[in-house]
Design a protein around this motif. Sequence first.
Motif, PDB file in Angstrom:
ATOM      1  N   ALA A  93       9.192 -15.288   5.594  1.00 24.95           N
ATOM      2  CA  ALA A  93      10.401 -14.682   5.031  1.00 24.95           C
ATOM      3  C   ALA A  93      11.633 -15.022   5.862  1.00 24.95           C
ATOM      4  CB  ALA A  93      10.233 -13.167   4.948  1.00 24.95           C
ATOM      5  N   MET A  94      12.747 -15.191   5.181  1.00 21.96           N
ATOM      6  CA  MET A  94      14.000 -15.502   5.868  1.00 21.96           C
ATOM      7  C   MET A  94      14.525 -14.297   6.634  1.00 21.96           C
ATOM      8  SD  MET A  94      15.970 -17.795   2.959  1.00 21.96           S
ATOM      9  CE  MET A  94      17.366 -18.131   4.048  1.00 21.96           C
ATOM     10  N   PHE A  95      14.245 -13.094   6.128  1.00 17.87           N
ATOM     11  CA  PHE A  95      14.725 -11.861   6.767  1.00 17.87           C
ATOM     12  C   PHE A  95      13.526 -10.941   6.987  1.00 17.87           C
ATOM     13  CE2 PHE A  95      17.910 -13.557   3.840  1.00 17.87           C
ATOM     14  CZ  PHE A  95      18.933 -13.843   4.720  1.00 17.87           C
ATOM     15  N   PRO A  96      12.762 -11.163   8.054  1.00 20.00           N
ATOM     16  CA  PRO A  96      11.482 -10.470   8.260  1.00 20.00           C
ATOM     17  C   PRO A  96      11.571  -8.942   8.228  1.00 20.00           C
ATOM     18  CG  PRO A  96      11.724 -12.284   9.805  1.00 20.00           C
ATOM     19  CD  PRO A  96      13.039 -12.140   9.108  1.00 20.00           C
ATOM     20  N   SER A  97      12.576  -8.372   8.848  1.00 17.95           N
ATOM     21  CA  SER A  97      12.660  -6.919   8.901  1.00 17.95           C
ATOM     22  C   SER A  97      12.900  -6.325   7.518  1.00 17.95           C
ATOM     23  CB  SER A  97      13.759  -6.472   9.873  1.00 17.95           C
ATOM     24  OG  SER A  97      15.011  -7.007   9.472  1.00 17.95           O
ATOM     25  N   LEU A  98      13.789  -6.939   6.740  1.00 18.83           N
ATOM     26  CA  LEU A  98      14.037  -6.469   5.376  1.00 18.83           C
ATOM     27  C   LEU A  98      12.819  -6.727   4.487  1.00 18.83           C
ATOM     28  CD1 LEU A  98      17.700  -7.753   4.809  1.00 18.83           C
ATOM     29  CD2 LEU A  98      16.976  -5.414   5.324  1.00 18.83           C
ATOM     30  N   ALA A  99      12.210  -7.878   4.678  1.00 15.30           N
ATOM     31  CA  ALA A  99      11.056  -8.248   3.850  1.00 15.30           C
ATOM     32  C   ALA A  99       9.899  -7.284   4.067  1.00 15.30           C
ATOM     33  CB  ALA A  99      10.625  -9.673   4.166  1.00 15.30           C
ATOM     34  N   TYR A 100       9.703  -6.852   5.306  1.00 14.90           N
ATOM     35  CA  TYR A 100       8.566  -5.970   5.583  1.00 14.90           C
ATOM     36  C   TYR A 100       8.702  -4.640   4.857  1.00 14.90           C
ATOM     37  CZ  TYR A 100       5.354  -2.831   7.925  1.00 14.90           C
ATOM     38  OH  TYR A 100       4.381  -1.902   8.170  1.00 14.90           O
ATOM     39  N   VAL A 101       9.907  -4.103   4.803  1.00 17.50           N
ATOM     40  CA  VAL A 101      10.133  -2.828   4.110  1.00 17.50           C
ATOM     41  C   VAL A 101       9.765  -2.958   2.632  1.00 17.50           C
ATOM     42  CG1 VAL A 101      11.862  -1.117   3.447  1.00 17.50           C
ATOM     43  CG2 VAL A 101      11.927  -2.127   5.732  1.00 17.50           C
ATOM     44  N   GLN A 102      10.240  -4.032   1.994  1.00 17.38           N
ATOM     45  CA  GLN A 102       9.929  -4.247   0.586  1.00 17.38           C
ATOM     46  C   GLN A 102       8.455  -4.602   0.390  1.00 17.38           C
ATOM     47  OE1 GLN A 102      11.495  -3.491  -1.908  1.00 17.38           O
ATOM     48  NE2 GLN A 102      10.994  -4.774  -3.665  1.00 17.38           N
ATOM     49  N   TRP A 103       7.900  -5.368   1.301  1.00 19.17           N
ATOM     50  CA  TRP A 103       6.470  -5.712   1.242  1.00 19.17           C
ATOM     51  C   TRP A 103       5.615  -4.452   1.224  1.00 19.17           C
ATOM     52  CZ3 TRP A 103       2.712  -4.391   4.828  1.00 19.17           C
ATOM     53  CH2 TRP A 103       1.454  -4.984   4.645  1.00 19.17           C
ATOM     54  N   SER A 104       5.953  -3.484   2.047  1.00 21.00           N
ATOM     55  CA  SER A 104       5.202  -2.228   2.110  1.00 21.00           C
ATOM     56  C   SER A 104       5.223  -1.512   0.769  1.00 21.00           C
ATOM     57  CB  SER A 104       5.785  -1.330   3.207  1.00 21.00           C
ATOM     58  OG  SER A 104       5.103  -0.095   3.265  1.00 21.00           O
ATOM     59  N   LYS A 105       6.380  -1.473   0.119  1.00 17.46           N
ATOM     60  CA  LYS A 105       6.494  -0.808  -1.186  1.00 17.46           C
ATOM     61  C   LYS A 105       5.682  -1.549  -2.246  1.00 17.46           C
ATOM     62  CE  LYS A 105      11.212   0.853  -0.265  1.00 17.46           C
ATOM     63  NZ  LYS A 105      12.634   0.736  -0.691  1.00 17.46           N
ATOM     64  N   VAL A 106       5.827  -2.878  -2.270  1.00 18.56           N
ATOM     65  CA  VAL A 106       5.160  -3.679  -3.303  1.00 18.56           C
ATOM     66  C   VAL A 106       3.646  -3.623  -3.158  1.00 18.56           C
ATOM     67  CG1 VAL A 106       4.859  -6.025  -4.195  1.00 18.56           C
ATOM     68  CG2 VAL A 106       7.149  -5.186  -3.615  1.00 18.56           C
ATOM     69  N   MET A 107       3.156  -3.688  -1.931  1.00 14.45           N
ATOM     70  CA  MET A 107       1.704  -3.675  -1.730  1.00 14.45           C
ATOM     71  C   MET A 107       1.089  -2.343  -2.163  1.00 14.45           C
ATOM     72  SD  MET A 107       0.706  -6.603  -0.848  1.00 14.45           S
ATOM     73  CE  MET A 107       2.065  -7.419  -1.703  1.00 14.45           C
ATOM     74  N   LYS A 108       1.820  -1.253  -2.017  1.00 21.09           N
ATOM     75  CA  LYS A 108       1.328   0.042  -2.501  1.00 21.09           C
ATOM     76  C   LYS A 108       1.201   0.022  -4.022  1.00 21.09           C
ATOM     77  CE  LYS A 108       3.483   2.572   1.326  1.00 21.09           C
ATOM     78  NZ  LYS A 108       4.608   3.462   1.713  1.00 21.09           N
ATOM     79  N   ILE A 109       2.203  -0.555  -4.673  1.00 20.54           N
ATOM     80  CA  ILE A 109       2.178  -0.652  -6.135  1.00 20.54           C
ATOM     81  C   ILE A 109       1.006  -1.524  -6.584  1.00 20.54           C
ATOM     82  CG2 ILE A 109       3.416  -1.573  -8.143  1.00 20.54           C
ATOM     83  CD1 ILE A 109       6.016  -0.798  -6.680  1.00 20.54           C
ATOM     84  N   MET A 110       0.824  -2.651  -5.920  1.00 15.81           N
ATOM     85  CA  MET A 110      -0.253  -3.566  -6.287  1.00 15.81           C
ATOM     86  C   MET A 110      -1.621  -2.956  -6.024  1.00 15.81           C
ATOM     87  SD  MET A 110       1.239  -6.047  -7.635  1.00 15.81           S
ATOM     88  CE  MET A 110       2.907  -6.625  -7.814  1.00 15.81           C
ATOM     89  N   LEU A 111      -1.755  -2.235  -4.932  1.00 17.68           N
ATOM     90  CA  LEU A 111      -3.027  -1.582  -4.631  1.00 17.68           C
ATOM     91  C   LEU A 111      -3.393  -0.591  -5.713  1.00 17.68           C
ATOM     92  CD1 LEU A 111      -5.418  -0.824  -2.808  1.00 17.68           C
ATOM     93  CD2 LEU A 111      -3.891   0.746  -1.576  1.00 17.68           C
ATOM     94  N   MET A 112      -2.448   0.258  -6.101  1.00 18.74           N
ATOM     95  CA  MET A 112      -2.748   1.263  -7.109  1.00 18.74           C
ATOM     96  C   MET A 112      -2.910   0.632  -8.499  1.00 18.74           C
ATOM     97  SD  MET A 112      -3.216   3.891  -5.392  1.00 18.74           S
ATOM     98  CE  MET A 112      -3.493   5.038  -6.747  1.00 18.74           C
ATOM     99  N   SER A 113      -2.278  -0.513  -8.717  1.00 19.53           N
ATOM    100  CA  SER A 113      -2.495  -1.229  -9.977  1.00 19.53           C
ATOM    101  C   SER A 113      -3.928  -1.730 -10.050  1.00 19.53           C
ATOM    102  CB  SER A 113      -1.519  -2.403 -10.096  1.00 19.53           C
ATOM    103  OG  SER A 113      -0.184  -1.954 -10.144  1.00 19.53           O
ATOM    104  N   LEU A 114      -4.443  -2.244  -8.936  1.00 19.92           N
ATOM    105  CA  LEU A 114      -5.834  -2.697  -8.889  1.00 19.92           C
ATOM    106  C   LEU A 114      -6.801  -1.523  -9.035  1.00 19.92           C
ATOM    107  CD1 LEU A 114      -5.622  -5.377  -6.047  1.00 19.92           C
ATOM    108  CD2 LEU A 114      -5.876  -5.787  -8.493  1.00 19.92           C
ATOM    109  N   VAL A 115      -6.455  -0.390  -8.425  1.00 18.99           N
ATOM    110  CA  VAL A 115      -7.292   0.805  -8.574  1.00 18.99           C
ATOM    111  C   VAL A 115      -7.320   1.238 -10.036  1.00 18.99           C
ATOM    112  CG1 VAL A 115      -7.499   3.262  -7.986  1.00 18.99           C
ATOM    113  CG2 VAL A 115      -6.975   1.588  -6.204  1.00 18.99           C
ATOM    114  N   THR A 116      -6.165   1.167 -10.701  1.00 15.63           N
ATOM    115  CA  THR A 116      -6.104   1.499 -12.127  1.00 15.63           C
ATOM    116  C   THR A 116      -7.036   0.605 -12.928  1.00 15.63           C
ATOM    117  OG1 THR A 116      -3.805   2.227 -11.909  1.00 15.63           O
ATOM    118  CG2 THR A 116      -4.569   1.676 -14.133  1.00 15.63           C
TER     119      THR A 116
END
Length: 431
Positions: A93-116
């Motif tokens: 990522a070009m902006f690691p600190s910003l990317a990590y915050v968004q990565w955390s949100k997206v991975m939660k969504i993807m995890l629960m989508s897989l659980v669904t």
Amino acid sequence: MRDILITLIVFGSLPLILRNPVNGVLMWVWISVMNPHTQSWGFAATFPFAFIVAVATLFSVAISRMAKTLPVSGITFTLIVLILWMNVTTLFAMFPSLAYVQWSKVMKIMLMSLVTMMVIRNREDIQRLLWVLVMSLGFYGVKGGIFTLRTGGGERVWGPEGTFIGDNNEIALALIMTIPLMRYLQLRSDQRWLRHGLSAMMLLSALAALGSYSRGALLAIAAMIIVMWLKSRHKFAAGILIALLTPLALLFMPERWSERMDSIGAYQEDESAMGRINAWHMAWNLAKDRFFGGGFEIAEPTTFFLYAPNPHDVHAAHSIYFQALGEHGFVGLALYLLLLGLTWRSAAWIVRHSRGQPDLEWALQLATMVQASFVGFAVGGAFLSLLYFDVPYYLMGIVIATRALVAERQYGASRTSQSSLVSRQPAIGRS
């Protein structure tokens, strides 16, 4: 009062979640899609309800006796590959600190989508999930439609602040995606009062979408209506209804709404539209220069200085396609398009194999309405940064489960037919 009510509902659901993980998925969808805590004004507005429900759901999955495997499907395989690719692009990522915050949100969504996708397996669970989606977004449709009527369309409709659907454009697209799901539930409802209620919800949701003043929403709702009409069994009656209601809705909206919609054809003169095109050029140039894309959160002055035609006009992608391209490169865009294509193809498979079978009529109607929903999303999403909006991923889970049920029904019918043929063979031989 609202804070206490939401808290009681969430904590009261925990025993039910531990008893059955499906209940956890339904509660998660309610919280993540409707965001009921945003309708409160006290401690509930910032309380981590979603985290508590997610942990309880994952624990319930772990202790349950259900099969802990994802359904075998091209959709699930492609989604997993896309998730893995997002993790790779985050490393570069070009902006690691910003990317990590968004990565955390997206991975939660993807995890629960897989659980669904893992726990939603039977028709009853599909129906319950659809009701949760419809009521969660229908709440804002009814609220926004009444607001539009009350103000004569003079004020814009907005979604819940601080959520995926907080912007006027985003709530409009979410409502457009939900209208076909409302129609499916109406087709499967026996009670007259419920059918009438869903009709009112559809009309108010459409009016709320218009009241958002979203030009992309106008294109999306037009595309969605065309698909629903093409797939309707009663095209003449549906066409008459559309021909009557559409002019009434458009005439109801004030002149400034018409002026904004007319600006679609003169996008060169619109500052917002040109800002989006500038962001699309930036994403294209960035993807050509960086194989892994820029990672999450690239709408920064630096990227526009390096890759945009106008470096001073910094905009978010405002497109699911260019968002995928800019953040995850051409590989990420290809995977996302493949995911959408496989979902459409699976829905089409359901339609083909359910046609002419009364006991599978529900599957045919559902797949048809999901297709209409995805058409609205594909058109409206071309102008919005909703790549990680969770509703499309839940609909993918519904398509996977529905296809599995149709395939199981066909396999059972085939086995019964073969057994019947074998049982008749000795009698034929003796004769």
